[in-house]
Structure formats: C-alpha cells, structure tokens
Design a protein around this motif. Structure first.
Motif, short mmCIF file in Angstrom:
data_model
loop_
_atom_site.label_atom_id
_atom_site.label_comp_id
_atom_site.label_asym_id
_atom_site.label_seq_id
_atom_site.Cartn_x
_atom_site.Cartn_y
_atom_site.Cartn_z
N THR A 1 0.79 -1.23 0.00
CA THR A 1 0.00 0.00 0.00
C THR A 1 0.83 1.28 0.00
O THR A 1 0.26 2.37 0.06
CB THR A 1 -0.94 0.03 1.22
OG1 THR A 1 -0.15 -0.04 2.41
CG2 THR A 1 -1.93 -1.14 1.18
N SER A 2 2.15 1.17 -0.08
CA SER A 2 3.02 2.36 -0.03
C SER A 2 4.00 2.35 -1.20
O SER A 2 4.75 1.39 -1.36
CB SER A 2 3.80 2.39 1.29
OG SER A 2 2.93 2.38 2.39
N SER A 3 3.98 3.43 -1.99
CA SER A 3 4.84 3.46 -3.17
C SER A 3 5.31 4.88 -3.48
O SER A 3 4.73 5.86 -3.02
CB SER A 3 4.11 2.88 -4.38
OG SER A 3 2.96 3.66 -4.68
N ALA A 4 6.35 4.94 -4.29
CA ALA A 4 6.85 6.19 -4.85
C ALA A 4 6.72 6.09 -6.37
O ALA A 4 6.92 5.01 -6.94
CB ALA A 4 8.31 6.41 -4.47
N ILE A 5 6.40 7.21 -7.00
CA ILE A 5 6.21 7.24 -8.45
C ILE A 5 7.12 8.30 -9.04
O ILE A 5 7.31 9.37 -8.44
CB ILE A 5 4.74 7.55 -8.81
CG1 ILE A 5 3.82 6.42 -8.30
CG2 ILE A 5 4.56 7.76 -10.31
CD1 ILE A 5 2.35 6.74 -8.41
N LEU A 6 7.68 8.00 -10.20
CA LEU A 6 8.52 8.96 -10.91
C LEU A 6 8.13 8.92 -12.38
O LEU A 6 8.01 7.85 -12.97
CB LEU A 6 10.00 8.60 -10.74
CG LEU A 6 11.02 9.56 -11.31
CD1 LEU A 6 10.85 10.97 -10.75
CD2 LEU A 6 12.42 9.05 -11.03
N LYS A 7 7.92 10.09 -12.98
CA LYS A 7 7.51 10.20 -14.38
C LYS A 7 8.58 10.93 -15.19
O LYS A 7 9.30 11.77 -14.67
CB LYS A 7 6.19 10.96 -14.48
CG LYS A 7 5.05 10.26 -13.77
CD LYS A 7 3.78 11.07 -13.84
CE LYS A 7 2.70 10.38 -13.04
NZ LYS A 7 1.53 10.11 -13.81
N ARG A 8 8.63 10.59 -16.47
CA ARG A 8 9.60 11.18 -17.38
C ARG A 8 9.57 12.70 -17.35
O ARG A 8 10.61 13.35 -17.26
CB ARG A 8 9.38 10.67 -18.81
CG ARG A 8 10.37 11.25 -19.82
CD ARG A 8 10.17 10.67 -21.21
NE ARG A 8 8.79 10.79 -21.67
CZ ARG A 8 8.27 11.88 -22.23
NH1 ARG A 8 9.01 12.96 -22.39
NH2 ARG A 8 7.02 11.89 -22.63
N GLU A 9 8.38 13.29 -17.40
CA GLU A 9 8.30 14.75 -17.44
C GLU A 9 8.89 15.39 -16.19
O GLU A 9 9.44 16.49 -16.26
CB GLU A 9 6.87 15.25 -17.72
CG GLU A 9 5.82 14.74 -16.77
CD GLU A 9 5.09 13.48 -17.24
OE1 GLU A 9 3.94 13.30 -16.83
OE2 GLU A 9 5.68 12.68 -18.00
N TRP A 10 8.81 14.70 -15.06
CA TRP A 10 9.39 15.25 -13.83
C TRP A 10 10.91 15.21 -13.90
O TRP A 10 11.58 16.14 -13.47
CB TRP A 10 8.90 14.49 -12.61
CG TRP A 10 7.42 14.53 -12.43
CD1 TRP A 10 6.52 15.41 -13.00
CD2 TRP A 10 6.64 13.65 -11.64
NE1 TRP A 10 5.26 15.11 -12.60
CE2 TRP A 10 5.28 14.04 -11.77
CE3 TRP A 10 6.95 12.55 -10.83
CZ2 TRP A 10 4.25 13.39 -11.10
CZ3 TRP A 10 5.92 11.90 -10.17
CH2 TRP A 10 4.59 12.31 -10.31
N MET A 11 11.45 14.13 -14.44
CA MET A 11 12.91 14.03 -14.59
C MET A 11 13.41 15.06 -15.60
O MET A 11 14.42 15.70 -15.38
CB MET A 11 13.33 12.61 -15.03
CG MET A 11 13.23 11.57 -13.93
SD MET A 11 14.34 11.84 -12.55
CE MET A 11 15.90 11.32 -13.27
N GLU A 12 12.69 15.21 -16.69
CA GLU A 12 13.10 16.16 -17.73
C GLU A 12 12.97 17.60 -17.27
O GLU A 12 13.82 18.44 -17.59
CB GLU A 12 12.31 15.92 -19.02
CG GLU A 12 12.70 14.65 -19.72
CD GLU A 12 11.88 14.39 -20.97
OE1 GLU A 12 10.92 15.14 -21.25
OE2 GLU A 12 12.22 13.42 -21.68
N SER A 13 11.92 17.93 -16.52
CA SER A 13 11.73 19.32 -16.09
C SER A 13 12.79 19.73 -15.08
O SER A 13 13.17 20.89 -15.02
CB SER A 13 10.33 19.52 -15.51
OG SER A 13 10.19 18.82 -14.29
N HIS A 14 13.30 18.78 -14.31
CA HIS A 14 14.35 19.10 -13.33
C HIS A 14 15.68 19.31 -14.03
O HIS A 14 16.50 20.10 -13.57
CB HIS A 14 14.48 17.97 -12.30
CG HIS A 14 15.46 18.31 -11.22
ND1 HIS A 14 16.79 17.97 -11.31
CD2 HIS A 14 15.32 18.96 -10.07
CE1 HIS A 14 17.43 18.40 -10.24
NE2 HIS A 14 16.55 19.01 -9.47
N ALA A 15 15.90 18.63 -15.14
CA ALA A 15 17.17 18.73 -15.87
C ALA A 15 17.32 20.09 -16.55
O ALA A 15 18.41 20.49 -16.89
CB ALA A 15 17.28 17.60 -16.88
N LYS A 16 16.22 20.77 -16.80
CA LYS A 16 16.28 22.04 -17.55
C LYS A 16 16.57 23.21 -16.65
O LYS A 16 16.41 23.24 -15.51
CB LYS A 16 14.97 22.26 -18.29
CG LYS A 16 14.78 21.24 -19.39
CD LYS A 16 13.48 21.43 -20.09
CE LYS A 16 13.31 20.37 -21.17
NZ LYS A 16 12.06 20.42 -21.83
#
Length: 160
Positions: A145-160
C-alpha cells in the motif's frame, strides 16, 4: 454453453496475414512490466520503525514507450526483463541497500531516482533510445500500500 467457439483454423503468416499487416499503427504506446526483489535497509534521521534494520519485498513497475516495429512490438517483455535484471535486480536483490546504493537515505523517493538513472543507462547502452524507446514511469512499492512514483516529465523538467 454460451458463445464460445473453438477456432476452426489457426492464422498462418503468408497465408492468412502478410508481414506488412503485422504493425497495425505507428502511434507511440507504452508497455509496463512489474518485478519484485527482496532487500534490507534502514533510514537515518527518522523517528519510527524504519530507523531499525528491516526488509521489504519491493515491487517495481517499469513503463516504457515507443512506436511499434514491423512486428507490432515496441519492446518484448523479455527484453524489458533483461534490462531490469542488469540494471536493478543483480545489484539490489537480497542485499543491504545502505551498503550498495550511493551515499543517501534509502527511502523509496531516493531509490526510485537512482533506479531511473540505471535504467536510462541500460536503455542507452542497448541502443533502445536510438530506436525511440523511452522510459515513461516507474512505480516502486515498498509495501503493498506504499509506493513512490517517478515520471519522465518530472525528470526532464528538473534537468532544464
């Protein structure tokens, strides 16, 4: 017994369907596969049970996307499994994460970014990125019942 019917004939390539018909479309689609691994860890500067050494059966869902090839496949599930095995399982399964991972608190939030980086490296090394395959999302379950999620757009927006 309902409308179930046994097929009268199995479809055969070159007789009933031509190779150029195998790919139905040229749209980007995603495929997702889930994996489990067991590992131990503990958290620093944490008040609660997780400050003590303990273990989890982690469940990692990997979603990649691409345009299907001439067979109608973006990536075979067995190929995604091989990438997972090389990038994650062989390094983390049945290990003490605090010892294996880079210096960090071994929270799901930290681990999922490290996993993303490892999977991206495998996709690049295997030529998948050149073929248009990209990592879209990871979901790391520490418990059912406990998870972490990571999406491509979040990784890409941080890189910019």
């Amino acid at each position: 017994m309902g409308d179930y019917q046994i097929p009268s004939k199995i479809q055969r390539l070159y007789e009933d369907i031509r190779p150029e018909q195998l790919r139905y479309h040229q749209r980007r689609v995603a495929v997702r596969k889930e994996f489990t691994f067991d590992a131990a860890h503990h958290l620093h500067l944490y008040e609660g049970k997780c400050q003590s050494l303990h273990g989890h059966t982690y469940r990692l869902a990997i979603t990649v996307s691409g345009v299907p090839d001439e067979r109608g496949l973006c990536m075979d599930f067995s190929e995604l499994k091989a990438i997972y095995e090389n990038a994650i399982a062989r390094r983390l399964d049945h290990r003490y994460l605090n010892e294996i991972l880079p210096p960090m608190n071994t929270s799901a939030e930290n681990m999922i970014v490290w996993m993303w980086e490892q999977l991206e490296t495998q996709l690049q090394a295997g030529g998948w990125k050149e073929r248009g395959i990209r990592l879209e999302e990871l979901c790391l379950h520490e418990t059912p019942t406990s998870s972490a999620i990571l999406k491509r757009e979040w990784m890409e927006s941080h890189a910019k």
